[in-house]
Enzyme design. Structure first.
Site, mmCIF file in Angstrom:
data_model
loop_
_atom_site.group_PDB
_atom_site.id
_atom_site.type_symbol
_atom_site.label_atom_id
_atom_site.label_comp_id
_atom_site.label_asym_id
_atom_site.label_seq_id
_atom_site.Cartn_x
_atom_site.Cartn_y
_atom_site.Cartn_z
ATOM 1 N N CYS A 43 7.848 20.739 46.657
ATOM 2 C CA CYS A 43 6.718 20.655 47.587
ATOM 3 C C CYS A 43 6.801 19.361 48.396
ATOM 4 O O CYS A 43 6.535 18.279 47.869
ATOM 5 C CB CYS A 43 5.409 20.707 46.794
ATOM 6 S SG CYS A 43 3.958 20.411 47.802
ATOM 7 N N CYS A 80 3.454 17.505 48.903
ATOM 8 C CA CYS A 80 2.991 16.766 47.725
ATOM 9 C C CYS A 80 3.784 15.466 47.536
ATOM 10 O O CYS A 80 3.226 14.458 47.123
ATOM 11 C CB CYS A 80 3.157 17.593 46.447
ATOM 12 S SG CYS A 80 2.769 19.333 46.632
ATOM 13 N N ASP A 81 5.087 15.496 47.814
ATOM 14 C CA ASP A 81 5.948 14.401 47.338
ATOM 15 C C ASP A 81 6.672 13.599 48.424
ATOM 16 O O ASP A 81 7.295 12.581 48.104
ATOM 17 C CB ASP A 81 7.011 14.977 46.379
ATOM 18 C CG ASP A 81 6.362 15.587 45.147
ATOM 19 O OD1 ASP A 81 5.300 15.092 44.743
ATOM 20 O OD2 ASP A 81 6.912 16.560 44.600
#
Ligand code: NAP
Length: 305
Positions: free
Chosen positions: A132, A135-136
């Site tokens: 993701c 997200c990261d």
């Protein structure tokens, strides 16, 4: 407590089904094991959902869908679906937080990212291996990352990663990308992105954190080590259908089989969105599936009267 319909999954398909079912005066519960939004909740830019405003994100779009559901009386519950059994009035649903009763069921459990299956992937997940970008990506400011895959997700997420990473290298197993032409052009125009084609990743190396990947050219058989700080894997998806193995019909790739009214092989159970066999998995087709499933649930209940 008995419902007219229980929807499993609060992604775009489940939320659209909830909206249509509640507007059809049904008593509706949506159960969801994680957060609202499904896979699209990790998308940073929704450009192809008709009417979505510029810079609209997955979370903003699905949050508005949830609000609309609540405006029409849909109930939400955070719990994990486990199994169903057929009863005189419909279905008994077992979850990790107790039983529920419903006349009908809509399975909108979506799909999830596939793993590549190479050495080091599992061990270094969360330590440089990610599924993701939204997200990261932030963890890779000024660093070099690899993206595995050549589909729409890999291309979109590569473009997103360039906001943070200093260099993004896409590794794709064929000599041609699969993703949309407009994305391919943007990839070509982006100076931070390079491509390694005809190649697969055999190993992700690292000691606690990702340090590099072993890349094999499938045409020449040559291998090389490419130093990277992160690996983003976008090699497709698999449907979340495990709880229905043995009851609902699936195709060879495990997607649930429905007719065009979203009916499964079990009367009273419908499926919508990415979990079902279809040719295009997008927010627009997920919401369409949800609407069709809900309208046919309403018809199904009417016919029982
Ligand atoms: P996808 O279209 O199935 O692409 C998966 C990619 O990973 C392909 O390039 C495939 O290679 C590669 N791949 C698969 N298994 C591999 C393996 N074991 N090793 C190396 N490479 C592997 O998946 P996706 O990109 O996640 O997209 C899923 C669906 O969502 C698609 O229908 C897509 O159009 C849609 N989507 C749409 C948008 C958008 O329109 N904005 C955004 C994201 C996703 P090959 O090409 O050789 O098969």
């Amino acid at each position: 407590m008995s419902y007219d319909t229980i929807i499993i999954g609060a992604g775009p398909a489940g939320l659209a089904a909830g909206l249509y079912a509640a507007r059809g005066a049904l008593k509706v519960l949506i159960i969801e094991k994680g957060g609202i939004g499904g896979q699209i909740a990790t998308s940073w830019d929704i450009e192809n959902y008709p009417g979505s405003p510029p810079n609209s994100t997955g979370p903003s779009l699905t949050e508005r869908m949830r609000e609309q559901c609540e405006e029409f009386g849909v109930e939400f519950s955070t719990r994990t679906y486990q199994s169903f059994s057929i009863t005189l009035n419909g279905f008994a649903i077992e979850t990790d937080s107790g039983s529920l009763e419903t006349q009908t069921l809509i399975v909108a459990t979506g799909a999830e990212p596939k793993m590549i299956g190479c050495k080091g992937e599992r061990e270094l997940r969360g330590m440089g291996v990610s599924y993701c970008a939204t997200c990261d990506a932030n963890f890779f400011k000024g660093l070099k990352v690899a993206v595995l895959g050549g589909g729409d997700t890999a291309l979109e997420e590569s473009l997103y990663l360039t906001k943070y990473a200093k260099e993004v290298v896409i590794i794709h197993r064929r000599d041609e990308l699969r993703g949309a032409k407009i994305l391919q052009q943007r990839i070509k125009d982006n100076e931070k992105i390079s491509l390694i084609l005809d190649s697969v990743v055999e190993e992700i190396k690292g000691n606690g954190l990702v340090e590099g990947i072993v890349v094999k050219n499938v045409k020449t058989g040559e291998t090389s080590v490419v130093p990277v700080d992160g690996v983003f894997v976008f090699v497709g998806q698999k449907p979340n259908m495990e709880p229905f193995v043995g009851s609902l019909e699936r195709d060879a790739r495990d997607y649930l089989i429905t007719d065009e009214d979203m009916r499964t092989n079990i009367s009273g159970i419908f499926a919508a969105g990415d979990v079902r066999r279809k040719s295009l998995r997008q927010v627009v087709t997920a919401t369409a599936d949800g609407a069709i499933a809900a309208v046919n649930v309403i018809k199904f209940i009417e016919e029982l009267k």
